[in-house]
Design a protein around this motif. Structure first.
Motif, short mmCIF file in Angstrom:
data_model
loop_
_atom_site.label_atom_id
_atom_site.label_comp_id
_atom_site.label_asym_id
_atom_site.label_seq_id
_atom_site.Cartn_x
_atom_site.Cartn_y
_atom_site.Cartn_z
N ARG A 19 1.05 -1.32 0.16
CA ARG A 19 -0.17 0.16 -0.47
C ARG A 19 0.82 1.09 -0.15
O ARG A 19 0.34 2.12 -0.77
CB ARG A 19 -0.70 0.12 1.31
N ARG A 24 3.91 1.38 -6.23
CA ARG A 24 2.26 2.29 -5.99
C ARG A 24 2.11 4.14 -6.12
O ARG A 24 1.52 4.14 -6.11
CB ARG A 24 1.74 2.06 -4.78
N ARG A 25 3.27 4.17 -5.07
CA ARG A 25 2.98 5.66 -4.47
C ARG A 25 3.42 7.08 -5.81
O ARG A 25 2.50 7.92 -6.11
CB ARG A 25 3.76 6.28 -3.47
N GLU A 28 0.91 6.33 -8.04
CA GLU A 28 -0.41 7.21 -7.92
C GLU A 28 -0.32 8.45 -7.96
O GLU A 28 -1.04 9.64 -8.59
CB GLU A 28 -0.99 6.85 -6.39
N GLN A 29 1.07 8.60 -7.96
CA GLN A 29 1.17 10.66 -8.40
C GLN A 29 0.98 10.72 -9.90
O GLN A 29 0.83 11.69 -10.19
CB GLN A 29 2.83 10.84 -7.76
N VAL A 31 -0.60 8.97 -11.61
CA VAL A 31 -2.40 9.25 -12.58
C VAL A 31 -2.83 9.98 -11.90
O VAL A 31 -4.10 10.43 -12.76
CB VAL A 31 -3.24 7.61 -11.85
N GLU A 32 -2.72 10.44 -10.78
CA GLU A 32 -3.27 11.73 -10.25
C GLU A 32 -3.47 13.27 -11.04
O GLU A 32 -3.86 13.96 -11.65
CB GLU A 32 -3.33 12.05 -8.94
N THR A 52 -10.53 8.16 -10.17
CA THR A 52 -8.76 7.39 -10.32
C THR A 52 -8.97 6.33 -9.60
O THR A 52 -9.75 6.47 -8.81
CB THR A 52 -7.66 8.09 -10.23
N ASP A 53 -7.93 5.28 -10.20
CA ASP A 53 -8.02 3.52 -9.35
C ASP A 53 -6.45 3.39 -10.07
O ASP A 53 -6.46 3.43 -10.80
CB ASP A 53 -9.12 2.92 -10.07
N ILE A 54 -6.58 2.43 -8.59
CA ILE A 54 -5.56 0.94 -8.90
C ILE A 54 -4.98 0.14 -8.88
O ILE A 54 -5.85 -0.28 -7.69
CB ILE A 54 -3.32 2.21 -7.60
N GLY A 63 -2.40 1.59 -13.65
CA GLY A 63 -2.90 3.09 -12.96
C GLY A 63 -4.54 3.28 -14.11
O GLY A 63 -4.23 3.36 -14.95
#
Length: 125
Positions: A19, A24-25, A28-29, A31-32, A52-54, A63
């Motif tokens: 997580r 993953r981080r 997420e960055q 994709v955002e 958005t979704d991972i 992503g």
């Protein structure tokens, strides 16, 4: 002199998929960032429907950027020329140059595709 490196595949997979893992981080960055660009490039209020979704699939982390606006396919693909006829009344009413116009048929010229999601992905890289 020789150097031997051994990787624990299970520990590496947990590190990357956890997580709070680095991969993953970063995903997420990114994709955002792409979602923010897509929301800014989207026409009208379509940007408010972007989320958005991972996901973790068989090929690893993915992503996903989702636009749940009901007309998003018409914007992305464009439309061909078509006729617009009234549905609930006997006429259509709209304004042209401040004048109110009534008609039974409009020949819409169609719309060009607006690939704002693909453009956001290109700009967000």
């Amino acid at each position: 002199m020789s150097v031997e490196v051994r990787l624990d595949q299970g520990a590496l997979a947990r590190l990357l998929r956890a997580r709070g893992g680095i991969a993953r981080r970063k995903l997420e960055q990114r994709v955002e960032r792409v979602a923010r660009i897509a929301a800014a490039e989207a026409p009208g209020t379509m940007g408010e429907f972007i989320s958005t979704d991972i996901q973790e699939g068989p090929r690893g982390l993915q992503g996903v950027i989702i636009c749940n606006h009901p007309k998003v396919r018409l914007v992305l693909d464009g439309t061909r020329p078509h006729l617009i006829r009234p549905r609930r009344r006997n006429f259509l009413r709209f304004e042209v140059g401040g004048d109110v116009v009534y008609t039974k048929l409009v020949r819409h010229p169609g719309t060009r595709p607006n690939p704002f999601l693909a453009e956001a992905l290109r700009l967000g890289r």
